[in-house]
Every structure is written in structure tokens, then in C-alpha cells.
Design an enzyme around this catalytic site. Structure first.
Site: not given
Ligand SMILES: *Cc1c(COP(=O)(O)O)cnc(C)c1O
Length: 391
Positions: A183
Site C-alpha cells: 500500500k
Molecule cells: C489491501 C486491501 C484491503 C485490506 O487488506 P489487509 O491485507 O487486510 O490490510 C481491503 N480491501 C482492498 C480493496 C484492499 O486493496
């Protein structure tokens, strides 16, 4: 050999020093870094509250629980997303009702969303796919008109601002960010709920902390106090001070990181602009300078299918260039087919797009030589497909 990864976290000495300071200080959970990180993220999207949690998925789960969504309820959501945005609905026992996407933005199509609302609809869970804020304002209006909460999965959009000047995370009754290493900001693992709703924030703080009251504390002289009183079924969804310190250091550099990502995206755009076989990622018109780029995902034109696309991805990987098929449709995942009875053809826009997208390497410090090599190799792979076709 090239070896260009699909993504790479941007960790500097500042982050390393911040984490070391926590380890030296000895307070490893529930402390000042969590509070500061919450403030910084909430402030960034103009929200009253930030509630740090252990992942984006945990945040989405807590928000749906706090909204009282459960068995018998329906939540409208997108089939074109990372699986967590639909899984959280199943986690509370509710039913995900998928609605097709707009083929350009890849976000939920507001007209179809409105048509899908029934008396069982208890929420609309919208995702800013790849960081794109398109349609979020329209979805917010539909949610308000029908008096159902909009839950904003802004996990891919931290720091982004829409064409009308609205920050990602400011649209829904609550928004949720994620801090997995790919992210824009990472804490290793982590997430953040943002909201203006005092009661919702309070419920989320309790849910992340084993169902304790938000003012729970150990008594004076270390007696039990209210710390061992649990008001509701809660979870351990807390974020450690180690992770929060990393988040604070990353947030301090957010603008520079977003700028670096914009530079890489623009460099790709410049190089790929004239290719007839590719549709470039869309940015909300007017938000070109303010979008938060999560990934760089061009799409092959409609004459291609998933067989060609998969071969192109395999070709890139053979050259040690990271590439991926973001996203396979959620409704066609084995678990969803089995439990909700979905089949190919249910959401044609999402399916057509998902067969032709290619996520290319994308990270802050990607240099021009790397971008050039990715584009060159991609071109070679596409040309091979053209030759195969004529054969
Ligand atoms: C990254 C992401 C999440 C959350 O992911 P985690 O691995 O639980 O932090 C949720 N929704 C979307 C669309 C994502 O790209």
C-alpha cells in the site's frame, strides 16, 4: 537479469529509527504512537476519528459489526476488488449482493447500485479501486437518499483527493485504510477506520480491544479496575506501537511518496500512450494531479482474452519482471461460486475487464531505466501475441 518487483515498500532510516525508539522505550502496545498515527490519518481526510486496527480486513469487519449488520441483511458491493471487501460481509453473516462496475473507472456503477437496493439492503460497501475516487460522490448521495450507510473501502486510496476536492476516506459513514506492504503507506500489517460518527468510533475502539469499554483501565495500584470488564464480544484487532511508529514516520513522508508514485505513473503513461493494444488506467477527470496511485494497471483492448493476457504476464515473469492479474472477480472465486451460486456471465463488465488487466511493477523508487525495460518487455510480449494470431 532484471528482477523488477511488482511492488516494494519505501522504508528509510527515519522509519527504522522510529521503530528502534519504540523498542528501546519498552511500551510496545496501546500507547502514544497509536494515538498520533490515528490523528494523522484522520486529519488527512478531514475526519473526527481515526481508529487504528491490525489490518484493513479487521477494520472493515469492525465497521460492519459496529453498524449492526448481520444475518438476514444484504450489503451491496463490487465483484472487482481484493477479496477482503466482500469477505467482511460474509464474516458478519450478511449477504454480499454484487453489482457490476463501470468499465472505465472499474468502480461500482451508481445507476446499477441504486437499482439493486431492496428493503433488505443495510449497506453499500464501495471500493476506490486502484485509488480511483470516481463515482464515490454519487454513491454517497444514493446511500443518503435511501438511508443506508455507505462504507468506504479506501484501502487503495490513502492521500487521494477527488476532482471535487474530497479526500479518500471522507465519503462513507466510515472509511477503512489498509497498510499492507504494497500500500501507499505501510505498517507491515495494519489498518485504520476513519469516521465522524462518535458512537461508531467508540464501538470500533471497543471491538478492537476485546470488547472493553473505551475508558477501560487498570485500577490504581495495579488492581484489575475496569480492564477485565468486557461489554460485548470483541476481538484483538489492535495495532502495536511498533507498527504505529512505522505508520507515523510514513505519514510524515506521505506527500513526497505520493509525488514519487505520480512521477512513475506519468512516466508509464507517456511511454504507453500511443500503443493501440492497451487501454491506460483511468484517473477521475480533474483529479489527475491529486489521485493517490496504488498500482499501475493497463488493460489489453477488447480483442484480447485471458489466455493471451496470462501468457503476457508469464512472459514478463520469465524476464523477472513482476506482473499480476489484478483482480480476478470475487464472485467467481471457488468459495463464492459454491456458497452464493455465482457463475461466469453474472457481471460481464467486471469479468471482461478482469480478463484483460495487467498490473505492472509500481513502486516509489522505480527509475526510468526500469520503467523503460518493463515497457520494452511488455511490447515484445504483445507483439508475440499478434504474431501468434496471424499464424
Ligand atoms: C489491501 C486491501 C484491503 C485490506 O487488506 P489487509 O491485507 O487486510 O490490510 C481491503 N480491501 C482492498 C480493496 C484492499 O486493496
Amino acid at each position: 537479469m532484471s528482477d523488477i518487483p511488482l511492488s516494494q515498500p519505501d522504508i528509510t532510516d527515519r522509519e527504522i529509527d522510529a521503530v528502534s525508539a519504540v523498542l528501546r522505550g519498552g511500551r510496545l502496545s496501546i500507547g502514544p504512537r497509536q494515538d498520533l498515527f490515528e490523528q494523522m490519518v484522520a486529519e488527512r481526510c478531514g475526519r473526527r476519528h481515526g481508529v487504528a486496527v491490525s489490518s484493513g480486513t479487521a477494520g472493515l469487519h469492525a465497521v460492519l459489526l459496529a453498524l449492526g449488520i448481520g444475518p438476514g441483511d444484504e450489503v451491496i458491493t463490487t465483484p472487482f476488488s481484493f477479496i477482503a471487501s466482500a469477505n467482511c460481509i460474509l464474516m458478519v453473516g450478511a449477504k454480499p449482493v454484487f453489482v457490476d462496475v463501470c468499465p472505465r473507472s472499474m468502480n461500482l456503477d451508481p445507476t446499477l447500485v441504486e437499482a439493486a437496493i431492496t428493503e433488505k439492503t443495510r449497506g453499500i460497501l464501495a471500493v476506490e479501486v486502484f485509488g480511483n475516487t470516481t463515482h464515490l460522490g454519487a454513491l454517497e448521495q444514493i446511500a443518503q437518499k435511501h438511508d443506508v450507510p455507505l462504507i468506504e473501502d479506501c484501502c487503495e486510496a490513502l492521500g487521494g483527493v477527488s476532482a471535487k476536492g474530497r479526500a479518500a476516506g471522507s465519503f462513507g459513514r466510515a472509511g477503512v485504510f489498509g497498510f499492507y506492504p504494497n500500500k501507499q503507506v505501510t505498517t507491515g500489517e495494519g489498518g485504520m477506520i476513519v469516521t465522524d460518527d462518535d458512537k461508531l468510533a467508540d464501538a470500533c475502539r471497543s471491538l478492537r480491544n476485546q470488547g472493553r469499554a473505551t475508558d477501560a483501565h487498570a485500577g490504581p495500584d495495579n488492581s484489575v479496575g475496569s480492564w477485565l470488564a468486557h461489554e460485548r464480544l470483541g476481538y484483538n484487532y489492535r495495532l502495536s506501537e511498533i507498527a504505529a511508529a512505522l505508520g507515523v514516520a510514513q505519514m510524515e513522508r506521505l506527500d513526497a511518496m505520493l509525488e514519487a508514485r505520480r512521477r512513475v505513473a506519468n512516466a508509464y503513461m507517456q511511454r504507453l500512450m500511443d500503443w493501440d493494444d492497451l487501454v491506460l488506467p483511468t484517473v477521475e477527470p480533474g483529479a489527475e494531479a491529486t489521485m493517490s496511485w496504488f498500482v499501475f494497471v493497463p488493460k489489453l483492448t477488447a480483442t484480447y482474452g485471458h489466455v493471451e493476457r496470462d501468457r503476457i504476464i508469464a512472459g514478463l515473469k520469465r524476464h523477472e519482471i513482476g506482473a499480476s492479474n489484478y483482480f480476478p472477480c470475487i464472485h467467481l472465486q471457488p468459495f463464492y461460486r459454491q456458497h452464493l451460486g455465482h457463475k461466469p456471465g453474472d457481471f460481464p463488465m467486471a469479468e471482461r475487464a478482469s480478463q484483460r488487466t495487467i498490473a505492472l511493477p509500481f513502486f516509489n523508487r522505480m527509475d526510468d531505466t526500469q520503467i523503460e525495460l518493463v515497457c520494452h518487455t511488455l511490447k515484445v510480449m504483445i507483439q508475440r501475441e499478434q504474431l501468434l494470431r496471424r499464424d
